[in-house]
Design a protein around this motif. Structure first.
Motif, PDB file in Angstrom:
ATOM      1  N   LEU A  38       0.828  -1.211   0.000  1.00  0.00           N
ATOM      2  CA  LEU A  38       0.000   0.000   0.000  1.00  0.00           C
ATOM      3  C   LEU A  38       0.861   1.260   0.000  1.00  0.00           C
ATOM      4  O   LEU A  38       0.512   2.260  -0.635  1.00  0.00           O
ATOM      5  CB  LEU A  38      -0.937  -0.007   1.209  1.00  0.00           C
ATOM      6  N   THR A  39       1.981   1.224   0.715  1.00  0.00           N
ATOM      7  CA  THR A  39       2.881   2.373   0.714  1.00  0.00           C
ATOM      8  C   THR A  39       3.469   2.598  -0.673  1.00  0.00           C
ATOM      9  O   THR A  39       3.548   3.732  -1.155  1.00  0.00           O
ATOM     10  CB  THR A  39       4.018   2.171   1.738  1.00  0.00           C
ATOM     11  N   ALA A  40       3.877   1.500  -1.337  1.00  0.00           N
ATOM     12  CA  ALA A  40       4.408   1.612  -2.701  1.00  0.00           C
ATOM     13  C   ALA A  40       3.351   2.186  -3.635  1.00  0.00           C
ATOM     14  O   ALA A  40       3.632   3.087  -4.446  1.00  0.00           O
ATOM     15  CB  ALA A  40       4.872   0.248  -3.190  1.00  0.00           C
ATOM     16  N   GLN A  92       7.037   9.205   9.398  1.00  0.00           N
ATOM     17  CA  GLN A  92       6.633  10.205   8.417  1.00  0.00           C
ATOM     18  C   GLN A  92       5.357   9.781   7.705  1.00  0.00           C
ATOM     19  O   GLN A  92       4.481  10.606   7.420  1.00  0.00           O
ATOM     20  CB  GLN A  92       7.756  10.427   7.400  1.00  0.00           C
ATOM     21  N   LEU A  93       5.232   8.476   7.430  1.00  0.00           N
ATOM     22  CA  LEU A  93       4.028   7.970   6.777  1.00  0.00           C
ATOM     23  C   LEU A  93       2.800   8.201   7.656  1.00  0.00           C
ATOM     24  O   LEU A  93       1.750   8.633   7.166  1.00  0.00           O
ATOM     25  CB  LEU A  93       4.178   6.480   6.471  1.00  0.00           C
ATOM     26  N   LEU A  94       2.918   7.926   8.942  1.00  0.00           N
ATOM     27  CA  LEU A  94       1.807   8.157   9.869  1.00  0.00           C
ATOM     28  C   LEU A  94       1.390   9.625   9.847  1.00  0.00           C
ATOM     29  O   LEU A  94       0.187   9.943   9.845  1.00  0.00           O
ATOM     30  CB  LEU A  94       2.219   7.753  11.287  1.00  0.00           C
ATOM     31  N   ASP A  96       1.918  11.813   7.327  1.00  0.00           N
ATOM     32  CA  ASP A  96       1.370  12.163   6.016  1.00  0.00           C
ATOM     33  C   ASP A  96      -0.063  11.668   5.846  1.00  0.00           C
ATOM     34  O   ASP A  96      -0.900  12.354   5.246  1.00  0.00           O
ATOM     35  CB  ASP A  96       2.250  11.587   4.908  1.00  0.00           C
ATOM     36  N   VAL A  97      -0.338  10.479   6.366  1.00  0.00           N
ATOM     37  CA  VAL A  97      -1.667   9.901   6.214  1.00  0.00           C
ATOM     38  C   VAL A  97      -2.652  10.531   7.204  1.00  0.00           C
ATOM     39  O   VAL A  97      -3.862  10.476   7.007  1.00  0.00           O
ATOM     40  CB  VAL A  97      -1.610   8.367   6.389  1.00  0.00           C
ATOM     41  N   GLY A  98      -2.106  11.137   8.270  1.00  0.00           N
ATOM     42  CA  GLY A  98      -2.966  11.787   9.255  1.00  0.00           C
ATOM     43  C   GLY A  98      -3.401  10.877  10.390  1.00  0.00           C
ATOM     44  O   GLY A  98      -4.468  11.077  10.975  1.00  0.00           O
ATOM     45  N   MET A  99      -2.561   9.901  10.723  1.00  0.00           N
ATOM     46  CA  MET A  99      -2.886   8.974  11.804  1.00  0.00           C
ATOM     47  C   MET A  99      -2.485   9.557  13.155  1.00  0.00           C
ATOM     48  O   MET A  99      -1.482  10.263  13.270  1.00  0.00           O
ATOM     49  CB  MET A  99      -2.167   7.637  11.594  1.00  0.00           C
ATOM     50  N   GLU A 100      -3.258   9.249  14.174  1.00  0.00           N
ATOM     51  CA  GLU A 100      -2.932   9.638  15.540  1.00  0.00           C
ATOM     52  C   GLU A 100      -2.228   8.484  16.241  1.00  0.00           C
ATOM     53  O   GLU A 100      -2.528   7.312  15.996  1.00  0.00           O
ATOM     54  CB  GLU A 100      -4.194  10.011  16.324  1.00  0.00           C
TER      55      GLU A 100
END
Length: 327
Positions: A38-40, A92-94, A96-100
């Motif tokens: 999913l990240t790719a 950084q992914l967390l 960017d995706v907007g996760m808490e």
């Protein structure tokens, strides 16, 4: 009776199969809807590259699986669970995706072996013996020192890559560790990170993994400064991160479609699943290596790839009505 050559028959069967299934076109097919796949796909989509994600199971997340206890309403991660600031890419992914995320309260870790029960915290070891503590510091500092010699993007280019890849972590510990109590912690470190026994893990691969996750000292209780950064969990569970990314990709994600064949062709690649097929310029296999044996790959991968195994672990989650240990 009509007799057809083997090659012609295969082509005929392919035409029949493709006639029964939906066919799609895109730039890149990503096989596997776990965190890596999913990240790719997310990165490709951000570059305006058309992408399709194909998952064999009926859910996204792969080895990130979050279950909610019906009685308590608490979400529990049964696979990947913890994240720390040292894991900069995931962190950084967390963001960017907007996760808490929420931080775990400092607590003791309990390690149970056939020899007894051992308790320790992120800033203390289960011993006051100065020689044992020195041994512990030496083995994990040595791991850090060696890991820093490995190029993160090209681990095979390390000056000692061939030597390390021909050795296991058991070989390394046999040469480095002095005390039995330290060996217990070192073996547990490998089991936790690799889900495999030290004798089954390449020294090169594991040192590369240590570098990717912040270093041996951060991960093994002898670096108070790093331990102070704390450990975190994703609110709603780690699988929730995968679900959000899948939602953002929308209909580009296909579930319940095991991939049977991946064929390299003159003008791209043909990816054939149980219900659909995709014609693309490239394919990303974001699945564990043992899954390759379930697919016909043309051209085939080296035989050595099929000998890569995965570890097996059980995870047990306990729920308590009262915090009896805190009273």
């Amino acid at each position: 009776h009509i007799y057809v050559g083997n090659k012609l028959m295969k082509q005929f069967i392919r035409v029949v199969e493709q006639g029964r299934m939906a066919q799609h076109r895109c730039d890149v097919v990503v096989v596997g809807a776990g965190l890596s796949g999913l990240t790719a796909a997310r990165l490709l989509h951000e570059q305006d590259i058309s992408v399709a994600v194909v998952e064999a199971s009926g859910r996204v997340g792969g080895r990130a699986l979050t279950l909610e206890n019906a009685e308590t309403g608490v979400a529990s991660d049964q696979g990947a669970s913890l994240c720390v600031p040292a894991q900069t890419t995931l962190w950084q992914l967390l963001k960017d995706v907007g996760m808490e995320v929420w931080q775990l309260a400092p607590a003791q870790s309990v390690y149970v072996t056939e020899d007894g029960v051992w308790r320790f915290t992120p800033t203390s070891l289960p011993t006051w013996n100065p020689l044992v503590r020195l041994d512990h510091y030496n083995v994990f500092s040595t791991m850090d020192k060696l890991a820093n010699q490995i190029p993160p993007e090209e681990p095979w280019e390390a000056s000692s890559a061939q030597e390390w890849d021909s050795s296991t972590m058991e070989d390394f510990f046999n040469r480095t560790v002095w005390f039995k109590s330290v060996r217990r912690i070192a073996d547990a470190f490998v089991r936790v990170l690799a889900c495999a026994e030290p004798e089954d893990v390449s020294m090169l691969w594991f040192l590369w993994l240590v570098r990717q996750t912040g270093g041996g000292r951060w991960a093994t209780l002898v670096n108070p400064a790093a331990a102070g950064a704390g450990q975190f969990r994703v609110r709603g569970g780690m699988q929730h991160l995968c679900k959000v990314m899948a939602e953002q990709l929308g209909d580009k994600v296909t579930l319940n479609c095991p991939i049977n064949k991946v064929e390299n062709m003159e003008d791209g690649v043909l990816v054939t699943g149980s219900t659909d097929s995709w014609k693309a310029k490239a394919v990303v296999l974001a699945v564990p290596p043992p899954c390759y044996s379930k697919m016909i790959l043309t051209p085939p991968l080296p035989e050595s790839v099929h000998h890569i195994t995965m570890g097996h672990v059980y995870r047990c989650t306990l729920y308590y009505r009262n915090n009896f240990w805190g009273n």
